[in-house]
Motif scaffolding. Structure first.
Motif, PDB file in Angstrom:
ATOM      1  N   UNK A  23       0.836  -1.195   0.000  1.00  0.00           N
ATOM      2  CA  UNK A  23       0.000   0.000   0.000  1.00  0.00           C
ATOM      3  C   UNK A  23       0.874   1.248   0.000  1.00  0.00           C
ATOM      4  N   UNK A  24       2.000   1.207   0.733  1.00  0.00           N
ATOM      5  CA  UNK A  24       2.879   2.379   0.807  1.00  0.00           C
ATOM      6  C   UNK A  24       3.479   2.692  -0.566  1.00  0.00           C
ATOM      7  N   UNK A  25       4.112   1.675  -1.180  1.00  0.00           N
ATOM      8  CA  UNK A  25       4.708   1.911  -2.497  1.00  0.00           C
ATOM      9  C   UNK A  25       3.619   2.201  -3.531  1.00  0.00           C
ATOM     10  N   UNK A  26       2.475   1.508  -3.395  1.00  0.00           N
ATOM     11  CA  UNK A  26       1.377   1.708  -4.339  1.00  0.00           C
ATOM     12  C   UNK A  26       0.857   3.129  -4.320  1.00  0.00           C
ATOM     13  N   UNK A  27       0.813   3.721  -3.125  1.00  0.00           N
ATOM     14  CA  UNK A  27       0.322   5.090  -3.017  1.00  0.00           C
ATOM     15  C   UNK A  27       1.269   6.050  -3.729  1.00  0.00           C
ATOM     16  N   UNK A  28       2.573   5.825  -3.539  1.00  0.00           N
ATOM     17  CA  UNK A  28       3.560   6.681  -4.211  1.00  0.00           C
ATOM     18  C   UNK A  28       3.434   6.533  -5.733  1.00  0.00           C
ATOM     19  N   UNK A  29       3.374   5.277  -6.189  1.00  0.00           N
ATOM     20  CA  UNK A  29       3.254   5.033  -7.630  1.00  0.00           C
ATOM     21  C   UNK A  29       1.960   5.638  -8.162  1.00  0.00           C
ATOM     22  N   UNK A  30       0.872   5.431  -7.399  1.00  0.00           N
ATOM     23  CA  UNK A  30      -0.435   5.931  -7.819  1.00  0.00           C
ATOM     24  C   UNK A  30      -0.439   7.443  -7.935  1.00  0.00           C
ATOM     25  N   UNK A  31       0.160   8.116  -6.960  1.00  0.00           N
ATOM     26  CA  UNK A  31       0.200   9.582  -6.977  1.00  0.00           C
ATOM     27  C   UNK A  31       1.000  10.057  -8.185  1.00  0.00           C
ATOM     28  N   UNK A  32       2.139   9.396  -8.413  1.00  0.00           N
ATOM     29  CA  UNK A  32       2.993   9.750  -9.539  1.00  0.00           C
ATOM     30  C   UNK A  32       2.222   9.643 -10.860  1.00  0.00           C
ATOM     31  N   UNK A  35      -0.604  12.184 -11.363  1.00  0.00           N
ATOM     32  CA  UNK A  35      -0.106  13.489 -11.800  1.00  0.00           C
ATOM     33  C   UNK A  35       0.207  13.463 -13.288  1.00  0.00           C
ATOM     34  N   UNK A  36       0.778  12.330 -13.751  1.00  0.00           N
ATOM     35  CA  UNK A  36       1.032  12.196 -15.187  1.00  0.00           C
ATOM     36  C   UNK A  36      -0.274  12.203 -15.977  1.00  0.00           C
ATOM     37  N   UNK A  37      -1.305  11.564 -15.406  1.00  0.00           N
ATOM     38  CA  UNK A  37      -2.583  11.473 -16.113  1.00  0.00           C
ATOM     39  C   UNK A  37      -3.236  12.819 -16.318  1.00  0.00           C
ATOM     40  N   UNK A  38      -3.070  13.754 -15.351  1.00  0.00           N
ATOM     41  CA  UNK A  38      -3.725  15.054 -15.531  1.00  0.00           C
ATOM     42  C   UNK A  38      -2.820  16.022 -16.282  1.00  0.00           C
ATOM     43  N   UNK A  39      -1.659  15.512 -16.719  1.00  0.00           N
ATOM     44  CA  UNK A  39      -0.754  16.333 -17.515  1.00  0.00           C
ATOM     45  C   UNK A  39      -1.365  16.579 -18.897  1.00  0.00           C
ATOM     46  N   UNK A  40      -1.057  17.730 -19.482  1.00  0.00           N
ATOM     47  CA  UNK A  40      -1.654  18.058 -20.780  1.00  0.00           C
ATOM     48  C   UNK A  40      -0.905  17.462 -21.958  1.00  0.00           C
ATOM     49  N   UNK A  41       0.341  17.086 -21.734  1.00  0.00           N
ATOM     50  CA  UNK A  41       1.118  16.484 -22.807  1.00  0.00           C
ATOM     51  C   UNK A  41       0.516  15.124 -23.190  1.00  0.00           C
ATOM     52  N   UNK A  42       0.067  14.958 -24.449  1.00  0.00           N
ATOM     53  CA  UNK A  42      -0.618  13.709 -24.818  1.00  0.00           C
ATOM     54  C   UNK A  42       0.258  12.465 -24.671  1.00  0.00           C
ATOM     55  N   UNK A 105      -4.917   2.999  -7.720  1.00  0.00           N
ATOM     56  CA  UNK A 105      -4.847   4.238  -6.958  1.00  0.00           C
ATOM     57  C   UNK A 105      -4.734   5.445  -7.881  1.00  0.00           C
ATOM     58  N   UNK A 106      -3.979   5.281  -8.983  1.00  0.00           N
ATOM     59  CA  UNK A 106      -3.828   6.417  -9.890  1.00  0.00           C
ATOM     60  C   UNK A 106      -5.178   6.805 -10.485  1.00  0.00           C
ATOM     61  N   UNK A 107      -6.020   5.787 -10.765  1.00  0.00           N
ATOM     62  CA  UNK A 107      -7.345   6.096 -11.303  1.00  0.00           C
ATOM     63  C   UNK A 107      -8.211   6.808 -10.259  1.00  0.00           C
TER      64      UNK A 107
END
Lengths: 220, 230
Positions: A23-32, A35-42, A105-107
């Motif tokens: 869960x700890x590593x997953x949260x870090x990966x998910x957050x990362x 952030x990439x997902x809401x980036x505007x670069x396609x 988590x990223x979703x």
């Protein structure tokens, strides 16, 4: 019946360790990746989407096998320092679980980021708060608060997921239950006792998340 | 690519059959799940406290324990239980239950718990006026359910059922531990005999991705069809 408890409790400790670290590593990966997902670069966006699509579209067991059996097959990795990590089933399990829960988590975080009201960001802007600080001090805390209920579900799903570690020889709660079954030929005692422990863990996680939701939950 | 050729030398045909097996188990499990859901949804919605408790126990327990545990319990426990029942009738030989049946039943019980929650949510979100209107028109309770509530319930639950389907499809990979030759098991066998696990597990991952992708496409079509009147 009582004699199987100590071994099952040992397994519970392993299950718990697996859960906490993934869960700890997953949260870090998910957050990362959120952030990439809401980036505007396609391109960056597509990459993050591909990551979450792959890990959400394939069974956890496939991912676990790919990492445990598959990575050991690559000569290059076997000769590198990484071999110390990937030859241990315990670390393979943590890598697989972290990557898996990271995708979910990223979703969760992405949808939380996207549902943040524009007003908050506009208000921060009009107060002259810089974009960076708006992101770290306003968007991330709100996103985390908003995603608490969904994240609670994800923790429970991951708790259930850790039982797969038993198929790659880790003696977690499920592995101990299997051993008891093989040694005593009493499937009902072994698996039902393990099931009760799992239910108990689920119950505790559920209540902790509920408590956190009440305390820090975001009222809209 | 040679490894994937059809025929005696490659694993293409084996993997293709295994994919069909995965699809078959998923559909069987989903159907069994529907049966469970149709039994337990009324219980969960019932005003009777005991019936309600039974319904809640089912969904809470199944969603709270690992899928693997349900499979093991049915696989190891099921054989014992069937043999015990047979021994009462005077048969003492070893009985092995078909892996397909135990697998589909185990995954079905799990997907049934999720479907129950979906159906419950769908019924609760149907407008109260629908129930009242059909009562005013003097429609019998049983007909009310089949002709008024069920069609609306199905329409409302399609998006969430598609999630349940994805979960079910992925859960079938766990049946491989019981020896049923589906995608996961076949890749395991192929990886073992060719010593190329990386390749075969990648193929398995791709096969699952293709299955989830195709089912999403089909479900989206269904959704549009069911929403025609709205």
């Amino acid at each position: 019946m009582i004699s199987i408890f100590p071994s099952l409790l040992n397994g519970t400790v392993i299950t718990f360790k697996l859960l906490i670290s993934s869960m700890f590593f997953g949260l870090l990966i998910g957050l990362f990746f959120a952030i990439l997902r809401i980036n505007n670069n396609p391109l960056i966006n597509k990459f993050a989407y591909g990551y979450s699509y792959f890990f959400r579209g394939t069974p956890l067991l496939v991912q676990l096998y790919l990492i445990y059996y598959g990575l050991a097959n690559i000569e290059f990795l076997r000769n590198s320092f990484l071999w110390v990590v990937i030859r241990e089933p315990y670390w393979c399990a943590i890598i697989a679980f972290s990557l898996n829960t990271g995708a979910y988590t990223s979703e969760i975080l992405r949808s939380a980021f996207q549902t943040i009201k524009e007003g908050y960001i506009e208000a921060a802007q009009s107060l002259g708060v810089s974009k960076k600080i708006t992101f770290y001090k306003i968007q991330i805390p709100i996103a985390i608060k908003q995603s608490l209920p969904a994240y609670g579900n994800e923790i429970i799903l991951m708790l259930k997921g850790t039982s797969l570690a038993s198929v790659i020889t880790i003696m977690d709660l499920m592995g101990e239950a299997r051993k008891v079954n093989v040694l005593t030929f009493k499937p009902f005692e072994a698996f039902i006792t393990a099931g009760i422990i799992y239910l108990f863990l689920t119950f505790i996680i559920h209540n902790i998340v509920k408590y956190l939701e009440k305390k820090y939950g975001f009222q809209t | 690519m040679e490894l994937l050729s059809f025929g005696d030398t490659g694993w293409g045909d084996e993997l293709f059959l295994a994919t069909l097996m995965t699809i078959a188990v998923s559909i069987a499990a989903m159907a069994i799940g529907f049966v469970f859901a149709l039994i337990f949804t009324p219980l969960k919605l019932s005003k009777n406290k005991t019936l309600n408790l039974i319904g809640n126990c089912y969904t809470t327990i199944i969603r709270g324990v690992p899928e693997l545990l349900v499979i093991y319990l049915l696989f190891f426990g099921g054989t014992g239980a069937v043999m015990y029942v047979a021994s009462i009738f005077g048969y003492d030989g070893y009985i092995e239950i078909n892996a397909f049946i135990t697998g589909a039943l185990a995954i079905g019980i799990i997907s049934g718990a999720y479907s129950t929650e979906v159906f419950r949510g769908a019924i609760l979100s149907i407008d109260k006026g629908q129930f009242e209107a059909s009562q005013v028109l003097g429609i019998k309770k049983s007909i009310q359910f089949y002709k008024v509530i069920l069609p609306q319930m199905l329409r409302l639950s399609i998006p969430n059922l598609s999630n349940v389907w994805q979960i079910t499809l992925k859960d079938t990979s766990l049946i491989s531990v019981t020896g049923l030759v589906e995608i996961m098991r076949q890749s395991y066998i192929a990886a073992g005999s060719t010593r190329d696990p990386l390749f075969f597990y990648s193929v398995a991952a791709v096969l699952y991705l293709v299955l989830t992708f195709l089912s999403m496409k089909i479900i989206n079509k269904l959704e549009i069809r069911f929403n025609k009147g709205y």
